[in-house]
Design a protein around this motif. Structure first.
Motif, PDB file in Angstrom:
ATOM      1  N   VAL A  52       0.841  -1.198   0.000  1.00 35.91           N
ATOM      2  CA  VAL A  52       0.000   0.000   0.000  1.00 35.91           C
ATOM      3  C   VAL A  52       0.877   1.250   0.000  1.00 35.91           C
ATOM      4  CG1 VAL A  52      -1.706   1.326   1.319  1.00 35.91           C
ATOM      5  CG2 VAL A  52      -1.900  -1.180   1.169  1.00 35.91           C
ATOM      6  N   CYS A  53       0.528   2.205  -0.871  1.00 33.57           N
ATOM      7  CA  CYS A  53       1.235   3.491  -0.907  1.00 33.57           C
ATOM      8  C   CYS A  53       0.357   4.592  -0.326  1.00 33.57           C
ATOM      9  CB  CYS A  53       1.618   3.856  -2.338  1.00 33.57           C
ATOM     10  SG  CYS A  53       2.779   2.734  -3.124  1.00 33.57           S
ATOM     11  N   GLU A  54      -0.616   5.049  -1.094  1.00 30.50           N
ATOM     12  CA  GLU A  54      -1.458   6.173  -0.713  1.00 30.50           C
ATOM     13  C   GLU A  54      -2.651   6.226  -1.647  1.00 30.50           C
ATOM     14  OE1 GLU A  54       1.242   9.449  -1.087  1.00 30.50           O
ATOM     15  OE2 GLU A  54       1.336   9.328  -3.266  1.00 30.50           O
ATOM     16  N   LEU A  55      -3.476   7.275  -1.515  1.00 35.04           N
ATOM     17  CA  LEU A  55      -4.580   7.492  -2.441  1.00 35.04           C
ATOM     18  C   LEU A  55      -4.089   8.336  -3.611  1.00 35.04           C
ATOM     19  CD1 LEU A  55      -6.142   6.420   0.023  1.00 35.04           C
ATOM     20  CD2 LEU A  55      -7.943   8.058  -0.519  1.00 35.04           C
ATOM     21  N   SER A  56      -5.027   8.789  -4.444  1.00 33.27           N
ATOM     22  CA  SER A  56      -4.637   9.604  -5.591  1.00 33.27           C
ATOM     23  C   SER A  56      -4.053  10.934  -5.146  1.00 33.27           C
ATOM     24  CB  SER A  56      -5.838   9.834  -6.513  1.00 33.27           C
ATOM     25  OG  SER A  56      -6.852  10.573  -5.858  1.00 33.27           O
ATOM     26  N   PRO A 105       2.096   3.665   5.880  1.00 34.94           N
ATOM     27  CA  PRO A 105       3.297   3.371   5.077  1.00 34.94           C
ATOM     28  C   PRO A 105       4.405   4.376   5.346  1.00 34.94           C
ATOM     29  CG  PRO A 105       1.317   3.182   3.722  1.00 34.94           C
ATOM     30  CD  PRO A 105       0.883   3.774   5.037  1.00 34.94           C
ATOM     31  N   ASP A 106       5.644   3.894   5.418  1.00 37.14           N
ATOM     32  CA  ASP A 106       6.749   4.810   5.703  1.00 37.14           C
ATOM     33  C   ASP A 106       7.158   5.550   4.435  1.00 37.14           C
ATOM     34  OD1 ASP A 106       8.830   3.364   4.267  1.00 37.14           O
ATOM     35  OD2 ASP A 106       8.851   1.930   5.908  1.00 37.14           O
ATOM     36  N   VAL A 107       8.050   6.531   4.612  1.00 37.55           N
ATOM     37  CA  VAL A 107       8.365   7.441   3.512  1.00 37.55           C
ATOM     38  C   VAL A 107       9.211   6.791   2.422  1.00 37.55           C
ATOM     39  CG1 VAL A 107       8.109   9.545   4.862  1.00 37.55           C
ATOM     40  CG2 VAL A 107      10.332   8.368   4.804  1.00 37.55           C
ATOM     41  N   SER A 108       9.644   5.548   2.609  1.00 40.58           N
ATOM     42  CA  SER A 108      10.363   4.836   1.558  1.00 40.58           C
ATOM     43  C   SER A 108       9.432   3.986   0.707  1.00 40.58           C
ATOM     44  CB  SER A 108      11.457   3.950   2.166  1.00 40.58           C
ATOM     45  OG  SER A 108      10.891   2.929   2.965  1.00 40.58           O
ATOM     46  N   CYS A 109       8.102   4.141   0.924  1.00 39.42           N
ATOM     47  CA  CYS A 109       7.108   3.318   0.220  1.00 39.42           C
ATOM     48  C   CYS A 109       6.470   4.050  -0.957  1.00 39.42           C
ATOM     49  CB  CYS A 109       6.025   2.858   1.202  1.00 39.42           C
ATOM     50  SG  CYS A 109       6.593   1.723   2.482  1.00 39.42           S
ATOM     51  N   VAL A 112       2.462   4.420  17.417  1.00 36.65           N
ATOM     52  CA  VAL A 112       2.547   4.696  15.979  1.00 36.65           C
ATOM     53  C   VAL A 112       3.608   3.802  15.351  1.00 36.65           C
ATOM     54  CG1 VAL A 112       3.159   6.419  14.239  1.00 36.65           C
ATOM     55  CG2 VAL A 112       1.812   7.086  16.242  1.00 36.65           C
ATOM     56  N   LEU A 113       3.270   3.215  14.180  1.00 38.11           N
ATOM     57  CA  LEU A 113       4.228   2.441  13.398  1.00 38.11           C
ATOM     58  C   LEU A 113       4.242   2.972  11.965  1.00 38.11           C
ATOM     59  CD1 LEU A 113       3.589  -1.292  14.397  1.00 38.11           C
ATOM     60  CD2 LEU A 113       5.590   0.086  14.958  1.00 38.11           C
ATOM     61  N   GLU A 114       5.416   3.301  11.470  1.00 37.59           N
ATOM     62  CA  GLU A 114       5.598   3.626  10.056  1.00 37.59           C
ATOM     63  C   GLU A 114       6.348   2.458   9.433  1.00 37.59           C
ATOM     64  OE1 GLU A 114       6.736   7.850   9.160  1.00 37.59           O
ATOM     65  OE2 GLU A 114       7.121   7.875  11.324  1.00 37.59           O
ATOM     66  N   ARG A 115       5.677   1.746   8.525  1.00 37.81           N
ATOM     67  CA  ARG A 115       6.271   0.525   7.972  1.00 37.81           C
ATOM     68  C   ARG A 115       5.573   0.142   6.672  1.00 37.81           C
ATOM     69  NH1 ARG A 115       2.475  -3.325   8.571  1.00 37.81           N
ATOM     70  NH2 ARG A 115       1.264  -3.575  10.491  1.00 37.81           N
ATOM     71  N   THR A 116       6.055  -0.928   6.055  1.00 41.46           N
ATOM     72  CA  THR A 116       5.392  -1.480   4.881  1.00 41.46           C
ATOM     73  C   THR A 116       4.016  -2.023   5.288  1.00 41.46           C
ATOM     74  OG1 THR A 116       7.498  -2.093   3.897  1.00 41.46           O
ATOM     75  CG2 THR A 116       5.554  -3.211   3.050  1.00 41.46           C
ATOM     76  N   VAL A 117       3.013  -1.754   4.455  1.00 34.29           N
ATOM     77  CA  VAL A 117       1.637  -2.181   4.750  1.00 34.29           C
ATOM     78  C   VAL A 117       1.133  -3.054   3.594  1.00 34.29           C
ATOM     79  CG1 VAL A 117      -0.750  -1.415   5.070  1.00 34.29           C
ATOM     80  CG2 VAL A 117       1.132  -0.143   6.135  1.00 34.29           C
TER      81      VAL A 117
END
Length: 303
Positions: free
Chosen positions: A190-194, A209-213, A235-240
């Motif tokens: 998962v990245c983000e929406l449009s 998702p973290d900033v490397s995604c 809070v977790l920032e990670r691959t989703v």
């Protein structure tokens, strides 16, 4: 649909909107070679304030640096940027909250596919603060289109031309009866929406998702992470993975033009209880308050 207010900042002065034009032979038109940022301006009886204006200015500078647009930072310091925003908002004299979109355009004519040393023009316009997604509950569809990887067009730079990717994804979602699309990266994560960052909640933990995604390092995304930490929310920032959204207790999105908007359905699957969850609602209230009067973090600038 929101419409621009009548007065626009273009080049180095306020003009009527019809006068703010770029030539058909410029790089901005030919290649989408512009970068931009959008920020909210709160209007009330006490005056006008812009949210995280220094961060939005910094995003313009960093977007230019990443793309190689090397004239903006030397010509525009933060003081000049604030002065131009203040002049623009005063010229339009809005009675209610608005958004301001500020862009840096490469307006060199037919320079070919290059950028360094090319002339740039700054534009800014004001428009009504109408959210781009439903605020009472969204239905999302995983896009058949993949997010442009950072190795192709850098995700940290808000490049106008890159948003063709977002148009393809969102139009496909709308055509299918959904409100917006979820981008996956080349590995199916998962990245983000449009045009918004995405969060989920599982077992009381806020995950994004973290900033490397291959995501935009959103200013409102960072705001929510700060507010969640202050509220004691883990809070977790990670691959989703996509399937995590299907079993999440809550899903919501954020962005300047999206606000903090709950997601009630993903790919035909009801999220959690089918209603906005307690963490998303609490963060929405904190976020709304911060937009208007946050002096604790220094997030508001008087105009």
């Amino acid at each position: 649909m929101a419409k621009p207010h009548p007065h626009v900042y273009f080049g180095d002065r306020i003009v009527d909107a019809a006068q703010a034009t770029l030539g058909v032979a410029t790089s901005a038109t030919l290649y989408g070679l512009s970068v931009y940022t959008v920020f909210p301006v709160h209007v009330d009886g006490a005056g006008r304030t812009a949210f995280r204006l220094a961060d939005h200015y910094r995003r313009l500078v960093e977007s230019c640096r990443i793309i190689g647009m090397d004239t903006f930072a030397g010509e525009w310091d933060f003081g000049r940027f604030v002065a131009a925003v203040t002049e623009l908002v005063a010229a339009n004299d809005p009675a209610e909250d608005v958004f301001v979109r500020a862009s840096v355009h490469v307006d060199e004519s037919i320079p070919g596919t290059r950028v360094r040393g090319c002339h740039t023009t700054v534009s800014m316009f004001v428009y009504d603060a109408v959210p781009i997604v439903p605020q009472d509950g969204m239905r999302l569809k995983t896009s058949q289109w993949r997010r442009i990887p950072d190795s192709a067009i850098p995700s940290r730079a808000k490049v106008n031309g890159a948003y063709v990717n977002s148009v393809l994804a969102k139009q496909d979602a709308i055509d299918a009866g959904y409100d917006d699309a979820i981008f996956l990266d080349g590995n199916g994560h998962v990245c983000e929406l449009s045009a918004a960052n995405i969060f989920l909640v599982r077992g009381g933990t806020l995950i994004t998702p973290d900033v490397s995604c291959d995501i935009l390092d959103g200013i409102n995304r960072r705001t929510l992470l700060t507010l969640a930490g202050e509220d004691g929310i883990p809070v977790l920032e990670r691959t989703v993975d996509l399937t995590e959204l299907y079993i999440a207790d809550e899903v919501f999105v954020t962005g300047t033009s999206a606000g903090v908007a709950p997601v009630l359905e993903v790919d035909g699957r009801v999220v959690g209880s089918g209603r906005p969850g307690p963490i998303s609602e609490a963060l929405r209230k904190r976020h709304t308050a911060a937009l208007r009067s946050d002096t604790l973090h220094g997030w508001v600038t008087e105009l």
